[in-house]
Structure formats: structure tokens, C-alpha cells
Design a protein around this motif. Structure first.
Motif, PDB file in Angstrom:
ATOM      1  N   SER A  75       0.812  -1.204   0.000  1.00 34.07           N
ATOM      2  CA  SER A  75       0.000   0.000   0.000  1.00 34.07           C
ATOM      3  C   SER A  75       0.854   1.266   0.000  1.00 34.07           C
ATOM      4  CB  SER A  75      -0.903   0.021   1.241  1.00 34.07           C
ATOM      5  OG  SER A  75      -1.538   1.270   1.371  1.00 34.07           O
ATOM      6  N   PRO A  76       0.514   2.268  -0.807  1.00 35.54           N
ATOM      7  CA  PRO A  76       1.226   3.549  -0.748  1.00 35.54           C
ATOM      8  C   PRO A  76       0.866   4.375   0.476  1.00 35.54           C
ATOM      9  CG  PRO A  76       0.131   3.220  -2.888  1.00 35.54           C
ATOM     10  CD  PRO A  76      -0.438   2.211  -1.933  1.00 35.54           C
ATOM     11  N   THR A  77      -0.126   3.946   1.250  1.00 36.45           N
ATOM     12  CA  THR A  77      -0.585   4.747   2.381  1.00 36.45           C
ATOM     13  C   THR A  77      -0.457   4.048   3.728  1.00 36.45           C
ATOM     14  OG1 THR A  77      -2.871   3.976   2.068  1.00 36.45           O
ATOM     15  CG2 THR A  77      -2.232   5.988   0.926  1.00 36.45           C
ATOM     16  N   ASN A  78      -0.224   2.753   3.749  1.00 39.39           N
ATOM     17  CA  ASN A  78      -0.121   2.030   5.018  1.00 39.39           C
ATOM     18  C   ASN A  78       1.348   1.770   5.352  1.00 39.39           C
ATOM     19  OD1 ASN A  78      -1.092   0.723   7.312  1.00 39.39           O
ATOM     20  ND2 ASN A  78      -1.181  -1.274   6.308  1.00 39.39           N
ATOM     21  N   ASN A  79       2.092   2.859   5.572  1.00 39.22           N
ATOM     22  CA  ASN A  79       3.531   2.785   5.778  1.00 39.22           C
ATOM     23  C   ASN A  79       3.945   3.465   7.075  1.00 39.22           C
ATOM     24  OD1 ASN A  79       3.942   3.734   2.288  1.00 39.22           O
ATOM     25  ND2 ASN A  79       3.501   1.714   3.123  1.00 39.22           N
ATOM     26  N   ALA A  80       5.109   3.062   7.577  1.00 42.79           N
ATOM     27  CA  ALA A  80       5.792   3.760   8.664  1.00 42.79           C
ATOM     28  C   ALA A  80       7.240   3.943   8.233  1.00 42.79           C
ATOM     29  CB  ALA A  80       5.708   2.964   9.962  1.00 42.79           C
ATOM     30  N   ILE A  81       7.984   4.775   8.962  1.00 38.07           N
ATOM     31  CA  ILE A  81       9.359   5.077   8.553  1.00 38.07           C
ATOM     32  C   ILE A  81      10.233   5.267   9.785  1.00 38.07           C
ATOM     33  CG2 ILE A  81       8.907   7.575   8.371  1.00 38.07           C
ATOM     34  CD1 ILE A  81      10.783   7.497   5.856  1.00 38.07           C
ATOM     35  N   ALA A  82      11.466   4.781   9.704  1.00 34.97           N
ATOM     36  CA  ALA A  82      12.419   4.901  10.802  1.00 34.97           C
ATOM     37  C   ALA A  82      13.809   5.096  10.232  1.00 34.97           C
ATOM     38  CB  ALA A  82      12.381   3.658  11.692  1.00 34.97           C
ATOM     39  N   GLY A  83      14.671   5.728  11.010  1.00 34.45           N
ATOM     40  CA  GLY A  83      16.047   5.897  10.581  1.00 34.45           C
ATOM     41  C   GLY A  83      16.934   6.292  11.741  1.00 34.45           C
ATOM     42  N   LEU A  84      18.246   6.164  11.519  1.00 33.73           N
ATOM     43  CA  LEU A  84      19.220   6.531  12.540  1.00 33.73           C
ATOM     44  C   LEU A  84      20.048   7.722  12.074  1.00 33.73           C
ATOM     45  CD1 LEU A  84      20.487   4.273  10.619  1.00 33.73           C
ATOM     46  CD2 LEU A  84      22.325   5.564  11.702  1.00 33.73           C
TER      47      LEU A  84
END
Length: 341
Positions: free
Chosen positions: A167-176
């Protein structure tokens, strides 16, 4: 040094000379080489997939080659265990390599989410990019193309992954570190795409005294990139657009996980050589700087009434095993928000 890819407010009475020494030490810490063998390798070829499969494969690891305005970009993915449509984007640090995203080999991220119904999306490359759309190619190192990472991560890549049922809308994002700052930026300006965000040891107060100069020096060290090609000169409004401290109101209502350790050596710091001691000292300085930024960001969110989960481990340096642990602590948030259990 890695501004986020390591081994991998004071009182008004403080004297001017002391402040200058602190700024000098900060800038020096940001540019110290962190470890041997951190230069990116040459990307290995992977086939471009043809006809869409319409639904995400169930489980398994794959390397995709995704068309973009920057040219073909490698993206490593671990497909959702049961073919679900959720995705978690994992962003690398300042010295992102050209062959692999470090989350895929410096941590156990693949194992952490192996049984979960979420696709891990790990873009490869983007050294010193802050995952931004740049004004121009860097004129210090002969860069051929203009970085357009925000466009790639929020338009081109989700459209490509939609062919596989992601899905283009059911996302999460993380980074360091660099990726932590970028994760909050992308989530803030693309709320239709990202439902949650995490920043581990991020630089979240970029407009603080000395930070712009430190970023400039660090990017010169990490590939001789010219920061003016990224966000323009220090007075450009694009610096403010990409400063989490400034755009913090845009994060209201978004589940957030924010962490930074103390910078004191912890269980994963066991140097056995002079180089190891040097790297640990550098990681201590970098994490201490991230901690100052993160504490300021915590106060900013509290002032705005924006809730977030903050974690401040008593020990830990700017290195991968600590970020692996923080990813695990934020895992439940991602799975719950994305309905991906």
C-alpha cells in the motif's frame, strides 16, 4: 566519521572561549573517521521485475531495481510474512553504502520482523543526502545527478511497490542519525503515506548554534558533498523546512518513537585495539550531540502538546547494535499502527 553510521543548554555565564572549544570539539567529532572499510561498494545488479504480481509475495528477501529520476536505485525488501500490504521504510546514515542498506547486515532487523505481516523497505545509497530533494548536483565531488530522494521515497518507490500489493498509504518510517532526521521530515510532509515514525540518535535541532557548520563539515568528509547544493546557503528557508525542531507542529497526531543514548560506553562497546578505542570515543561524541538535540526536541514537543515516546538509555554510543535495540523497542508501535501482526 559517520553522522549516523558509526562502526558500523549551557548557562549564559559560560565564557566565549569555552563555547568556542565546545563547537570545535563538536565539529571535529563529526568529521573523524569512524572505522576502516566503511566506503560503499559498487552496487550489484538485480533484475528489474516485469509484470506486476498484484499482491505482495509472502515472506522472503529480495533486491529490486527501481527506476527513478536519479537512475536505477537498488531497494532491499523483506516481504510481509503473510502477504500483507503494510511497509516499514528503514533509512540509513550519512555514509550510506552503494551496495547494501546497513540495516540489512549491521542489525538483526530482518529477523525481528521475519514473522510479521509487514514488508521491510531498505533503500540503498544516498550518502550524505539527508534523503532530500537537492537543488543541484554537488559541485565539489563531480556528482553527475541531482539527488531527488524525497521524490523517490514518496512518489516513485511507493508507486513501484504498489505493483506488488504494498500500500502507498499504510507505511511507517524509521532511521538513525541522518536517517532519523529524514524519517521525521518525510513523515511530517507526507502524512498520507506514513502513519508512524521513529528517529534513533537523530539530529533534530538543526538550527541550533553550530549544527549547520557541523553538518557542512561532516558532508565534506563523507564524500566531499557540498551542503549548499542540498539546502542552499545557511540563510535559505529550506534549512528550516528540514529542521524537525521547526516543523514539529506538523507531527501532531502521528505516533512517534524518539531515542538517544547518553554517549557513555555500554555493553556493545568492547574495543580491543587502538582503532577500536578511537572509534568508541568518536561514537561517544556523536551520541552526546544527538542526545542534546533530542532533549531539545523533547522540550519542543512538550511545549506544543505533541505526544511522543522518548527513550534515553543510560549507556550507549553512536553505533548499530544500540540502534538495533531501539528498533526492537519501537516494533510494537509499528505493528499496531499498521495492523501488521
Amino acid at each position: 566519521m559517520r553522522l549516523g553510521n558509526a562502526t558500523s543548554s549551557g548557562s549564559r555565564g559560560v565564557s566565549r572561549s569555552w563555547k568556542q572549544r565546545v563547537l570545535g570539539l563538536t565539529a571535529a567529532a563529526l568529521v573523524l573517521p569512524v572505522s576502516a572499510g566503511i566506503a560503499g561498494g559498487v552496487a550489484t545488479a538485480s533484475p528489474i521485475h516485469g509484470a506486476p504480481v498484484l499482491s505482495a509475495p509472502s515472506g522472503g528477501f529480495e533486491e529490486l531495481i527501481v527506476p527513478s529520476g536519479m537512475g536505477p536505485i537498488k531497494v532491499q525488501v523483506q516481504w510481509a510474512a503473510r502477504g500483507g500490504n503494510a511497509a516499514l521504510y528503514l533509512l540509513d546514515g550519512l555514509r550510506a553504502r552503494n551496495d547494501r542498506n546497513a540495516w540489512s547486515f549491521e542489525t538483526n532487523a530482518l529477523q525481528q520482523f521475519a514473522g510479521d505481516n509487514v514488508t521491510l523497505v531498505m533503500p540503498v545509497g544516498g550518502q550524505s543526502s539527508f534523503y532530500s530533494d537537492w537543488y543541484a548536483p554537488s559541485n565539489f565531488n563531480g556528482q553527475k545527478t541531482t539527488y531527488k530522494w524525497e521524490t523517490f521515497l514518496t512518489k516513485e518507490l511507493p508507486a513501484f511497490l504498489a505493483n506488488y500489493g504494498v500500500s502507498p498509504t499504510n507505511n511507517a518510517i524509521a532511521g538513525l542519525s541522518m536517517g532519523g532526521s529524514a524519517a521525521l521530515t518525510l513523515a511530517a510532509y507526507h502524512r498520507d503515506q506514513f502513519k508512524a515514525a521513529a528517529a534513533y540518535s537523530g539530529y533534530l535541532n538543526i538550527s541550533a548554534p553550530g549544527m549547520r557548520e557541523a553538518i557542512r563539515i561532516a558532508m565534506l568528509d563523507a564524500g566531499r558533498f557540498n551542503v549548499d547544493s542540498m539546502w542552499g546557503p545557511p540563510w535559505s528557508p529550506n534549512w528550516l523546512r528540514n529542521d524537525p525542531f521547526v516543523f514539529a507542529p506538523k507531527l501532531k497526531g502521528l505516533p512517534l518513537y524518539i531515542s538517544a543514548a547518553s554517549g557513555l560506553p555500554g555493553p556493545y562497546d568492547r574495543p580491543t585495539s587502538a582503532l577500536g578505542v578511537y572509534n568508541t570515543a568518536n561514537g561517544m561524541a556523536l551520541e552526546a550531540l544527538a542526545l542534546v538535540n533530542t532533549r531539545a526536541f523533547q522540550i519542543r514537543l512538550a511545549t506544543l502538546g505533541v505526544p511522543a515516546r522518548f527513550e534515553f538509555p543510560a549507556a550507549g554510543t553512536h553505533s548499530w547494535k544500540y540502534w538495533e535495540a531501539e528498533l526492537f523497542k519501537s516494533r510494537d508501535m509499528f505493528l499496531d499502527v499498521l495492523n501488521a501482526r
